[in-house]
Design an enzyme around this catalytic site. Structure first.
Site, mmCIF file in Angstrom:
data_model
loop_
_atom_site.group_PDB
_atom_site.id
_atom_site.type_symbol
_atom_site.label_atom_id
_atom_site.label_comp_id
_atom_site.label_asym_id
_atom_site.label_seq_id
_atom_site.Cartn_x
_atom_site.Cartn_y
_atom_site.Cartn_z
ATOM 1 N N GLY A 32 34.097 38.187 36.443
ATOM 2 C CA GLY A 32 34.757 38.627 37.904
ATOM 3 C C GLY A 32 36.213 38.330 37.611
ATOM 4 N N SER A 33 37.195 38.559 36.409
ATOM 5 C CA SER A 33 38.388 38.003 36.300
ATOM 6 C C SER A 33 39.233 38.846 37.089
ATOM 7 C CB SER A 33 38.877 38.333 34.891
ATOM 8 O OG SER A 33 40.376 38.296 34.997
ATOM 9 N N THR A 34 39.916 38.470 38.105
ATOM 10 C CA THR A 34 41.013 39.144 39.006
ATOM 11 C C THR A 34 41.617 40.182 38.451
ATOM 12 O OG1 THR A 34 42.525 37.396 38.893
ATOM 13 C CG2 THR A 34 41.004 37.622 40.878
#
Lengths: 108, 409
Positions: A32-34
């Site tokens: 879940g990298s922004t």
């Protein structure tokens, strides 16, 4: 896989796998990298994004990226069945126009 | 998902393409999480606006939002950005700073006000108010301390929520999802340990909301340090804390816990010892303000600094260190400005709107960091890959002037 780090945003190239551009990208999920949604968006603007995605566990960031970039994404409820079907299809060369011309990229 | 007639009109493009796309994203994400309707929000808070974090792809997206006429419908604040001023005369590359300024310029055009990781200081939400906030410490503070309701919105979702003034109704926007799932019975800790305890509890709870009993916080500042740490090692949007969370008694009614953790003082102490450091040297950055200092906290720290200066005996050599106090813009009372100007000759800087954590301190030539924040410690040691020492605020101020880096854990 991570859209930040694993994916070359200038070439649409997934480290260790090859090009994702215009392919059906089949993968379990992304970290879940922004930055993920921005990377997908940027790829799409350069016409380097996958044509569609099939995902086992999508996260909100991946969904955000796909909706922003108009990339169809399907959640695979039967992941094992899907993998078997895809293997069968690969042997029988039974996919449709999109897939036969551009291919499927499966990320384990 | 059920959409009201106005929401149907937004999504059909009657109010412009930016609002239509924003709502489409929120609806799709909401549907994937099982949300059945949207809720209106009063405040959006955007994270991920440092160029060093979102890169060229991020600029491209935000500039396209401006080009498509996107502007916010509700009060919208954003996280602080990378430090654009110098550290001991050294700055980030011109090109990097220029790109950061492009991001800020675009966000300003969209209508973003205030750049701070403590939006609860610039616009404190009311009890029961719905928000779409993205910064972990702020989300924890809003839900846990103020009784406002916000999920932790990822990536551009908070910006999109600001543009349409809505988010999807799921997660902790639904009262029944605010109940604690695990119980933490903690031994009391002192001021120097509270941030470490936040990291420790975060590792234990993972995705589950804890009820935390047995803790007393000296003041709001230490509560902020604790919650910031909790959000560093966990993904939870809220905790329920005895005598802190306004509705903690109601939330605990009929609760059955999946797991109970009893943390003795020796458990906590052995966790804290993991962070003991070798003696560090070179050019130091002393940092207070992660999360950002409120106006009162800033004044308190400035006064502590002044009284410490009065205690200094002999000549001061501050050539190899700076002290940064990070906060938001808006503290400009003349009295405070006078205090700040008087401290400039001691390499003390009050930096509004920026964040040391999302900067590349290694590229600025910083060899080590001393901070009172375990959140800053955790991220700086990972992102800038330099040693970080965590000490209580008052010790930090003393160390800054004496340069004696000793810590007794």
């Amino acid at each position: 896989m991570s859209f930040l780090g694993d994916l070359d945003v200038d070439r649409g190239y997934l480290v260790g796998y090859g090009s994702v551009s215009n392919k059906l990208l089949v993968f379990p999920g992304s970290s879940g990298s922004t930055v993920g949604p921005y990377v997908i968006y940027s790829l799409a603007k350069k016409s380097l994004a996958p044509a569609a995605m099939i995902v086992k566990n999508p996260d909100t960031l991946l969904i955000t990226g796909c909706v922003l970039s108009n990339i169809p994404m399907v959640i695979a409820s039967d992941w094992v069945g899907l993998a078997e079907t895809l293997k069968e299809c690969t042997r029988a060369r039974c996919y449709g126009k999109l897939l036969s011309s551009e291919g499927v990229l499966i990320v384990e | 998902m059920y959409l009201s007639s106005i929401e149907e009109r937004i999504i059909n493009g009657e109010f412009g393409s930016a609002k239509a796309l924003a709502l489409k994203v929120i609806v799709k994400v909401g549907e994937s999480l099982g949300a059945q309707e949207l809720i209106t929000i009063n405040h959006a808070h955007v994270s991920g606006i440092s160029y060093l974090n979102i890169g060229d792809s991020g600029i491209e997206f935000i500039e396209d939002v401006v080009a498509s006429g996107g502007s916010v419908e509700v009060f919208t604040s954003a996280n602080p950005y990378m430090v654009i001023s110098d550290y001991l005369g050294k700055k980030h590359a011109d090109q990097t700073i220029e790109k950061q300024l492009r991001i800020i310029n675009s966000l300003n055009k969209i209508g973003v006000k205030f750049y701070t990781c403590a939006p609860y200081n610039v616009r404190p939400p009311r009890f029961g108010e719905h928000l779409a906030w993205a910064e972990s410490n702020a989300v924890l503070y809003a839900n846990t301390v103020l009784g406002a309701l916000s999920n932790k919105e990822g990536g551009p979702l908070a910006l999109l929520a600001g543009i349409v003034g809505r988010t999807y109704k799921s997660g902790v926007h639904i009262l029944s999802n605010r109940k604690p799932k695990v119980l933490i019975n903690s031994a009391g800790v002192n001021e120097s340990e509270v941030g470490f305890l936040g990291l420790m509890i975060g590792e234990l709870v993972g995705e589950r909301i804890p009820y935390i009993s047995g803790l007393k916080f000296r003041d709001t500042y230490h509560l902020k340090l604790f919650l910031a740490a909790l959000g560093t090692t966990s993904n939870i949007p809220m905790a329920v804390i005895e005598e802190v969370t306004p509705e903690y008694k109601e939330l605990m009614r009929d609760v059955s816990y999946e797991e109970v953790f009893n943390l003795s003082y020796s458990d906590i102490k052995s966790y804290v010892r993991r962070f003991m450091r070798e003696v560090i040297s070179g050019r130091g950055l002393y940092l207070i303000g992660c999360p950002h200092l409120s106006f009162n906290e800033l004044v308190h720290v400035l006064n502590r600094l002044l009284s410490e200066i009065n205690n200094v005996r002999g000549p001061l050599d501050l050539g190899s260190r700076e002290l940064w106090l990070t906060t938001y813009e808006g503290f400009v009372s003349n009295a405070v400005l006078e205090l700040v100007n008087g401290l400039a000759k001691y390499n003390v800087k009050v930096l509004p709107n920026v964040c040391a954590v999302v900067s590349r301190l290694d590229l600025l030539g910083v060899d080590y960091v001393v901070t009172d924040s375990t959140k800053a410690c955790s991220y700086i040691s990972r992102l800038s890959k330099i040693p970080v020492l965590v000490v209580p605020t008052n010790d930090l101020i003393k160390m800054y002037f004496t340069n004696k880096l000793s810590v007794d854990l």
